[in-house]
Design a protein around this motif. Structure first.
Motif, short mmCIF file in Angstrom:
data_model
loop_
_atom_site.label_atom_id
_atom_site.label_comp_id
_atom_site.label_asym_id
_atom_site.label_seq_id
_atom_site.Cartn_x
_atom_site.Cartn_y
_atom_site.Cartn_z
N GLY A 96 0.80 -1.22 0.00
CA GLY A 96 0.00 0.00 0.00
C GLY A 96 0.82 1.26 0.00
N THR A 97 2.01 1.21 0.57
CA THR A 97 2.91 2.36 0.63
C THR A 97 4.26 1.88 1.16
OG1 THR A 97 3.12 4.67 1.34
CG2 THR A 97 2.32 3.09 2.97
N ILE A 98 5.16 2.82 1.38
CA ILE A 98 6.43 2.55 2.05
C ILE A 98 6.67 3.68 3.04
CG2 ILE A 98 7.71 3.66 0.18
CD1 ILE A 98 10.06 1.81 0.82
N ASP A 99 7.17 3.33 4.22
CA ASP A 99 7.45 4.31 5.27
C ASP A 99 8.94 4.45 5.57
OD1 ASP A 99 4.58 4.83 6.27
OD2 ASP A 99 4.73 2.65 6.37
N ILE A 100 9.69 3.37 5.36
CA ILE A 100 11.10 3.35 5.75
C ILE A 100 11.93 2.76 4.61
CG2 ILE A 100 12.80 2.44 7.39
CD1 ILE A 100 10.34 2.00 9.32
N MET A 101 12.89 3.51 4.15
CA MET A 101 13.84 3.01 3.15
C MET A 101 15.21 2.91 3.79
SD MET A 101 15.25 2.12 0.32
CE MET A 101 13.94 2.20 -0.89
N VAL A 102 15.75 1.71 3.87
CA VAL A 102 17.11 1.52 4.38
C VAL A 102 17.99 1.16 3.19
CG1 VAL A 102 18.60 0.31 5.99
CG2 VAL A 102 16.20 0.70 6.58
N ALA A 103 18.78 2.12 2.74
CA ALA A 103 19.65 1.94 1.57
C ALA A 103 20.96 1.34 2.05
CB ALA A 103 19.87 3.27 0.86
N GLU A 151 -1.36 8.50 12.55
CA GLU A 151 -1.52 7.29 13.35
C GLU A 151 -0.43 6.26 13.05
OE1 GLU A 151 -4.67 7.10 9.99
OE2 GLU A 151 -3.67 8.61 11.25
N VAL A 152 0.34 6.49 11.99
CA VAL A 152 1.44 5.58 11.64
C VAL A 152 2.78 6.13 12.11
CG1 VAL A 152 2.70 4.48 9.74
CG2 VAL A 152 0.19 4.61 9.68
N SER A 153 3.05 7.41 11.79
CA SER A 153 4.33 8.02 12.15
C SER A 153 4.21 9.54 12.12
CB SER A 153 5.41 7.58 11.16
OG SER A 153 6.64 8.23 11.43
N CYS A 154 5.07 10.20 12.88
CA CYS A 154 5.15 11.66 12.86
C CYS A 154 5.68 12.17 11.53
CB CYS A 154 6.06 12.17 13.97
SG CYS A 154 5.54 11.77 15.64
N ALA A 155 6.45 11.34 10.84
CA ALA A 155 7.09 11.74 9.59
C ALA A 155 6.36 11.14 8.40
CB ALA A 155 8.55 11.28 9.58
N ALA A 156 6.52 11.79 7.25
CA ALA A 156 5.96 11.24 6.02
C ALA A 156 6.77 10.04 5.55
CB ALA A 156 5.93 12.31 4.94
N GLY A 157 8.02 9.98 5.95
CA GLY A 157 8.87 8.86 5.57
C GLY A 157 10.25 9.02 6.16
N LYS A 158 10.97 7.91 6.22
CA LYS A 158 12.32 7.89 6.76
C LYS A 158 13.26 7.22 5.77
CE LYS A 158 9.65 6.62 9.41
NZ LYS A 158 8.98 6.33 10.68
N ARG A 199 8.52 16.84 5.69
CA ARG A 199 8.46 15.94 6.85
C ARG A 199 9.03 14.57 6.51
NH1 ARG A 199 5.19 17.62 11.08
NH2 ARG A 199 6.16 15.88 12.19
N ILE A 200 10.05 14.56 5.68
CA ILE A 200 10.80 13.35 5.37
C ILE A 200 12.15 13.44 6.07
CG2 ILE A 200 11.91 12.00 3.56
CD1 ILE A 200 9.72 13.14 1.65
N ARG A 201 12.45 12.47 6.91
CA ARG A 201 13.70 12.48 7.66
C ARG A 201 14.74 11.61 6.94
NH1 ARG A 201 14.46 10.39 12.31
NH2 ARG A 201 12.66 9.03 12.59
N VAL A 202 15.88 12.22 6.65
CA VAL A 202 16.99 11.50 6.02
C VAL A 202 18.18 11.53 6.97
CG1 VAL A 202 18.42 11.24 3.97
CG2 VAL A 202 16.15 12.30 3.77
#
Length: 279
Positions: A96-103, A151-158, A199-202
């Protein structure tokens, strides 16, 4: 005295990342494997990326699924743009989406500078640096499309870039690797600057000496380990779970105000231990 690999404690199975969807590249062995399992242990659904070693990747998937979360394996070469685009599209289709990308995917092709071929140079930069850029770019598109889901995370993505202490420590005989990780540092900070307003944390995690197959010769005999420990003030070689724990916490909302930072997980290797006695 050095510890054994089994002495590093993984994070308890707390719902730190419950409901979040994660992709870990290069996740069928070493640091990537431990990270993928660690994210599943704390509640994330996880995609296990690999470029070779399907059976090992499927073993990782089964271990992640044992925590009651979803997981699947996906073969893709992160240095190939079309394969990265397709990989992210599948994550969105499946989860449905992705919240965390670990490269995390990375490799070494070591040689002295006078012996290093252009092919060796390009291969390491293509995977270690361009691969991280492609994964970050495609994940950021989905983060920006979806926005914050409170309700999932404070950030749009990490986005978490796997770097190395060699982003700041020169490493003779490994100019391609050190250059790739130095590039990761500036790439990560620039991405963080650009994406933070969305609101994307890198951020990045920079391992020191970790017990993985790629550097077995550096720690698999008492003599080799003792020589390595002279570079580590904390006097133990790290385990893959040390990195997995750092990634899981960094991806969580407990670290929501951490943006554009590198977390060194190195037992103090970056503290210039040669100067401990005055230099």
């Amino acid at each position: 005295m050095a510890t054994t690999a089994s002495e590093t404690r993984p994070l308890a199975a707390l719902p730190l990342l419950k409901g979040q969807k994660a992709l870990v590249t290069g996740a069928n062995s070493g640091i990537g494997k431990a990270t993928a399992i660690g994210l599943g242990r704390v509640g994330a659904d996880v995609v296990v990326n690999y470029v070779a070693g399907k059976e090992a990747a499927e073993d990782v998937v089964r271990e992640i699924q044992s925590f009651g979360v979803r997981a699947y394996a996906h073969e893709a070469d992160v240095s190939q743009e079309d394969q990265v685009v397709a990989m992210i599209a599948r994550v969105v289709e499946e989860f449905g989406t992705i919240d965390i990308m670990v490269a995390n995917a990375g490799l070494q092709r070591d040689a002295s500078v006078t012996d290093m071929t252009l092919a060796q140079w390009h291969k390491v930069l293509d995977v270690n640096l361009t691969g991280q850029f492609l994964c970050a770019r495609e994940a950021a598109k989905e983060f920006m499309r979806r926005g914050v889901v409170p309700e999932v995370s404070c950030a749009a993505g990490k986005i978490i870039c796997m770097s190395s202490v060699h982003q700041i420590i020169p490493w003779a005989g490994h100019v391609n690797y050190a250059a790739s990780k130095g590039g990761v540092l500036m790439m990560m900070q620039t991405l963080a600057q650009e994406l933070a307003p969305h609101r994307i944390r890198v951020n990045a995690v920079a391992p020191g000496a970790i017990r993985t197959p790629i550097n077995r010769s550096a720690w698999d005999t008492p003599e080799a380990e003792e020589a390595l420990l002279r570079l580590i003030p904390y006097r133990r070689v790290g385990d893959p779970e040390d990195i997995a724990n750092a990634v899981a916490v960094l991806a969580s909302d407990f670290m929501d105000y951490v943006v554009g930072s590198t977390l060194y997980v190195d037992g103090g290797m970056t503290l210039f231990p040669g100067f401990a006695t005055g230099g």
